[in-house]
Design a protein around this motif. Sequence first.
Motif, PDB file in Angstrom:
ATOM      1  N   MET A   1       0.670  -1.024   0.098  1.00 20.60           N
ATOM      2  CA  MET A   1       0.073   0.106  -0.003  1.00 20.60           C
ATOM      3  C   MET A   1       1.030   1.107   0.069  1.00 20.60           C
ATOM      4  O   MET A   1       0.475   2.093  -0.546  1.00 20.60           O
ATOM      5  CB  MET A   1      -1.185   0.163   1.284  1.00 20.60           C
ATOM      6  CG  MET A   1      -1.899  -1.007   1.132  1.00 20.60           C
ATOM      7  SD  MET A   1      -2.819  -1.510   2.648  1.00 20.60           S
ATOM      8  CE  MET A   1      -3.660   0.232   2.835  1.00 20.60           C
ATOM      9  N   LYS A   2       1.896   1.216   0.571  1.00 21.09           N
ATOM     10  CA  LYS A   2       2.800   2.350   0.622  1.00 21.09           C
ATOM     11  C   LYS A   2       3.357   2.565  -0.685  1.00 21.09           C
ATOM     12  O   LYS A   2       3.626   3.844  -1.041  1.00 21.09           O
ATOM     13  CB  LYS A   2       4.152   2.166   1.635  1.00 21.09           C
ATOM     14  CG  LYS A   2       4.910   3.377   2.063  1.00 21.09           C
ATOM     15  CD  LYS A   2       5.912   3.333   3.106  1.00 21.09           C
ATOM     16  CE  LYS A   2       6.660   4.264   3.458  1.00 21.09           C
ATOM     17  NZ  LYS A   2       7.906   4.104   4.216  1.00 21.09           N
TER      18      LYS A   2
ATOM     19  N   ASP B   1      -8.534   5.618   1.132  1.00 25.86           N
ATOM     20  CA  ASP B   1      -8.024   6.880   0.299  1.00 25.86           C
ATOM     21  C   ASP B   1      -7.947   6.301  -1.264  1.00 25.86           C
ATOM     22  O   ASP B   1      -7.798   7.078  -2.103  1.00 25.86           O
ATOM     23  CB  ASP B   1      -6.738   7.443   0.700  1.00 25.86           C
ATOM     24  CG  ASP B   1      -5.531   6.617   1.015  1.00 25.86           C
ATOM     25  OD1 ASP B   1      -5.927   5.388   1.247  1.00 25.86           O
ATOM     26  OD2 ASP B   1      -4.394   6.884   0.810  1.00 25.86           O
ATOM     27  N   MET B   2      -8.054   4.838  -1.470  1.00 27.69           N
ATOM     28  CA  MET B   2      -7.913   4.268  -2.731  1.00 27.69           C
ATOM     29  C   MET B   2      -9.084   4.478  -3.454  1.00 27.69           C
ATOM     30  O   MET B   2      -9.415   4.146  -4.588  1.00 27.69           O
ATOM     31  CB  MET B   2      -7.357   2.996  -2.552  1.00 27.69           C
ATOM     32  CG  MET B   2      -5.742   2.635  -2.317  1.00 27.69           C
ATOM     33  SD  MET B   2      -5.190   0.979  -2.427  1.00 27.69           S
ATOM     34  CE  MET B   2      -5.907   0.202  -0.916  1.00 27.69           C
TER      35      MET B   2
ATOM     36  N   THR C   1      -1.085   4.900  -0.895  1.00 30.61           N
ATOM     37  CA  THR C   1      -1.863   5.072  -0.054  1.00 30.61           C
ATOM     38  C   THR C   1      -1.287   5.659   1.451  1.00 30.61           C
ATOM     39  O   THR C   1      -0.352   5.197   1.751  1.00 30.61           O
ATOM     40  CB  THR C   1      -2.889   3.897   0.150  1.00 30.61           C
ATOM     41  OG1 THR C   1      -3.893   4.296   0.969  1.00 30.61           O
ATOM     42  CG2 THR C   1      -1.895   2.841   0.657  1.00 30.61           C
ATOM     43  N   GLU C   2      -2.263   6.603   1.933  1.00 28.96           N
ATOM     44  CA  GLU C   2      -1.908   6.923   3.222  1.00 28.96           C
ATOM     45  C   GLU C   2      -2.119   6.248   4.314  1.00 28.96           C
ATOM     46  O   GLU C   2      -1.410   6.291   5.475  1.00 28.96           O
ATOM     47  CB  GLU C   2      -2.524   8.526   3.571  1.00 28.96           C
ATOM     48  CG  GLU C   2      -2.051   9.515   2.360  1.00 28.96           C
ATOM     49  CD  GLU C   2      -3.017  10.708   2.862  1.00 28.96           C
ATOM     50  OE1 GLU C   2      -3.736  10.584   3.653  1.00 28.96           O
ATOM     51  OE2 GLU C   2      -2.799  11.799   2.024  1.00 28.96           O
TER      52      GLU C   2
ATOM     53  N   THR D   1      -6.899  -4.014  -2.751  1.00 27.96           N
ATOM     54  CA  THR D   1      -5.707  -3.355  -3.169  1.00 27.96           C
ATOM     55  C   THR D   1      -5.375  -3.999  -4.435  1.00 27.96           C
ATOM     56  O   THR D   1      -4.908  -3.500  -5.453  1.00 27.96           O
ATOM     57  CB  THR D   1      -4.505  -3.624  -2.364  1.00 27.96           C
ATOM     58  OG1 THR D   1      -4.718  -3.058  -0.941  1.00 27.96           O
ATOM     59  CG2 THR D   1      -3.287  -3.024  -2.665  1.00 27.96           C
TER      60      THR D   1
ATOM     61  N   TRP E   1      -1.311   3.007   4.691  1.00 24.76           N
ATOM     62  CA  TRP E   1      -0.342   1.957   4.753  1.00 24.76           C
ATOM     63  C   TRP E   1      -0.092   1.317   6.195  1.00 24.76           C
ATOM     64  O   TRP E   1       0.367   0.082   6.193  1.00 24.76           O
ATOM     65  CB  TRP E   1       0.935   2.056   3.976  1.00 24.76           C
ATOM     66  CG  TRP E   1       1.728   3.389   4.538  1.00 24.76           C
ATOM     67  CD1 TRP E   1       1.674   4.539   4.169  1.00 24.76           C
ATOM     68  CD2 TRP E   1       2.988   3.046   5.265  1.00 24.76           C
ATOM     69  NE1 TRP E   1       2.436   5.200   4.868  1.00 24.76           N
ATOM     70  CE2 TRP E   1       3.313   4.305   5.772  1.00 24.76           C
ATOM     71  CE3 TRP E   1       3.349   2.053   6.103  1.00 24.76           C
ATOM     72  CZ2 TRP E   1       4.165   4.707   6.708  1.00 24.76           C
ATOM     73  CZ3 TRP E   1       4.459   2.156   6.913  1.00 24.76           C
ATOM     74  CH2 TRP E   1       4.902   3.384   7.281  1.00 24.76           C
TER      75      TRP E   1
ATOM     76  N   TYR F   1      -7.430  -2.343  -7.222  1.00 22.68           N
ATOM     77  CA  TYR F   1      -7.055  -1.049  -7.410  1.00 22.68           C
ATOM     78  C   TYR F   1      -5.669  -1.311  -8.231  1.00 22.68           C
ATOM     79  O   TYR F   1      -5.564  -0.490  -9.170  1.00 22.68           O
ATOM     80  CB  TYR F   1      -6.555  -0.300  -6.211  1.00 22.68           C
ATOM     81  CG  TYR F   1      -5.975   0.849  -6.300  1.00 22.68           C
ATOM     82  CD1 TYR F   1      -6.640   1.978  -6.190  1.00 22.68           C
ATOM     83  CD2 TYR F   1      -4.397   1.235  -6.480  1.00 22.68           C
ATOM     84  CE1 TYR F   1      -6.252   3.033  -6.388  1.00 22.68           C
ATOM     85  CE2 TYR F   1      -3.931   2.278  -6.650  1.00 22.68           C
ATOM     86  CZ  TYR F   1      -4.856   3.446  -6.537  1.00 22.68           C
ATOM     87  OH  TYR F   1      -4.404   4.853  -6.555  1.00 22.68           O
TER      88      TYR F   1
ATOM     89  N   TYR G   1      -7.430   1.656   4.498  1.00 19.10           N
ATOM     90  CA  TYR G   1      -7.297   1.659   2.753  1.00 19.10           C
ATOM     91  C   TYR G   1      -8.196   2.554   2.022  1.00 19.10           C
ATOM     92  O   TYR G   1      -8.155   2.270   0.864  1.00 19.10           O
ATOM     93  CB  TYR G   1      -7.135   0.336   2.218  1.00 19.10           C
ATOM     94  CG  TYR G   1      -8.407  -0.640   2.518  1.00 19.10           C
ATOM     95  CD1 TYR G   1      -9.530  -0.562   1.863  1.00 19.10           C
ATOM     96  CD2 TYR G   1      -8.533  -1.304   3.843  1.00 19.10           C
ATOM     97  CE1 TYR G   1     -10.628  -1.391   1.951  1.00 19.10           C
ATOM     98  CE2 TYR G   1      -9.536  -2.088   4.133  1.00 19.10           C
ATOM     99  CZ  TYR G   1     -10.861  -2.028   3.285  1.00 19.10           C
ATOM    100  OH  TYR G   1     -12.048  -2.723   3.533  1.00 19.10           O
TER     101      TYR G   1
END
Length: 549
Positions: A205-206, A222-223, A210-211, A298, A213, A301, A220
Amino acid sequence: MIDGSWKLSNPVLGLVVVALTFLLFYVVGFISNRKAASAKDLYLGGGNVGALTNGLAMAATYMSLATFLGITALILNLKVPFIMLWIQLILAIPLITIIYGTSLRRMGAFTPTHFIRERYGVSASIIAALFMILVSIMYALGQMIGIAVTFETLLGIPYMTGLFVGGLIIVGYITVGGMAGATNNAAIQMVIMALMFIVPLGAIMKAIGTEGWFFPPLLYADMVPAMLEAVPDFFDYQYPTKWYFSVIPALTIGALGLPHLAMRVYTSSSLKSARSAMVWFAFILGLVFSATYAMGFTGVYATSVEGLNIAPEDADKLTIILNLAYNPEWVTALVIAGAISAGVSTLSGNLLAIGALLSQDIIKTLKPNIHERLNYRLSYIAIFVGGVIAILLAIEPPAFLVVSILWAFGLAGVTNAPLIIVGVWWKEANKYGAMAAAIVGGAIYIAVSPFVFPNLALTGHAVTDGMGLSGAMLAVPISFALLIIVSYITNRMPSLQKNLTRERDEKLVESIHGWKDVQAYRYNSKVGALVTVVVSIAVAIWALLPWGM
């Protein structure tokens, strides 16, 4: 990104990780089970497992490779409906404890089938045991497929080689360790799973940007905007109301009948410890399940926004592919160790259940005077043979590894759960009703599955029929209704009275609920039975109507 080969470029790294993982499991299993001298020691681990250890073991047994690989694959394909479907499953072990686990433990039953034998007699218990062996084998099948897929990705070896090599190594470990080894190892495996799933997911995620993570299970969101722009139907209710309702009989009730889950309740040192284990189970499983949803999210995404290309046949490898794409290879090797831990922990429960069903619920039932040592040896043979059968069935696997697992849930819900639930809470339930429910309900469920008679499938929708959702919605209520109706009628037939044990059954039901005196009004409601029958028949009719898929 373009398609990759999706395997470790350095197989030595994978071999080292796998070797160390299995060495740990074998050592813990051997040490834990070295004092086992009876079937009770083998299957219940001595009945003195602590709450935290048992909670971790329950979660590990429940997680399985379906969580590590299969769930994320179906989130990638089904999107939010599958997340809603899988949420039902987390209810299973707490409901087992609330509905019948405490009662059966008070009775001293080895397995749910042991209760069926005491409650309904030998014939009913053997029928239930045979169905439960099929359930456990189908559940183990999904794990074997996952193990083969994992070894294929880990070492770049063919699926068949990974299946036989990995499968036989795991079956050997379970045979050596018994329930004590399986429980202690499962606690370790759950810790490995949690760390090797959540921490690498945070790194993925990082890398994506994404913030949230630093805590993947919940942060999660913000995705969402970018993903919805690319996949606007992700959160849509794609199926009719009936589809969402069908997960209750198929998965929630189905899970209540799974023998390898119920066995975990009986390994606790006390009823209080069993209840405390539920708290640990719910917390740990909730944490990792949430992370599983995040991993699937994820993956959607990454494929829709980031341009990661995953072939349809590689969907079950999504978790591993994301790590190969965004993390160093040594991290992926550790993730694979977590995946192997997930498969091993659930296979342990499946194969121990098969062993208990064959040796305790069939052989010892038919041969009650069998020598304890001989029965103990037969238990080991049964565990090993069950594993080999699961390996052979995995040679021609279904499209998604989780399909066989979910189908097994439904079969357990048809043939096992009604007998236990009604038997615990309604005194009038008898052996004729139990046998009718299991045989007819089980036959209907198998017949309408696409694996046996494809033309009889209720919806024609591969996912719905293949996972047993449509079959369970028809067969589970039929099983409940038959159990009640046949029991009620046969209890009033003079010619059958000599074959029934009404007085003994009433005492048994009272005693497993903790009562020392017998009162006719307890657990004997005709109104409750009638309501159950009416609701069951209504649901079965609804299942036969067009699904609108």
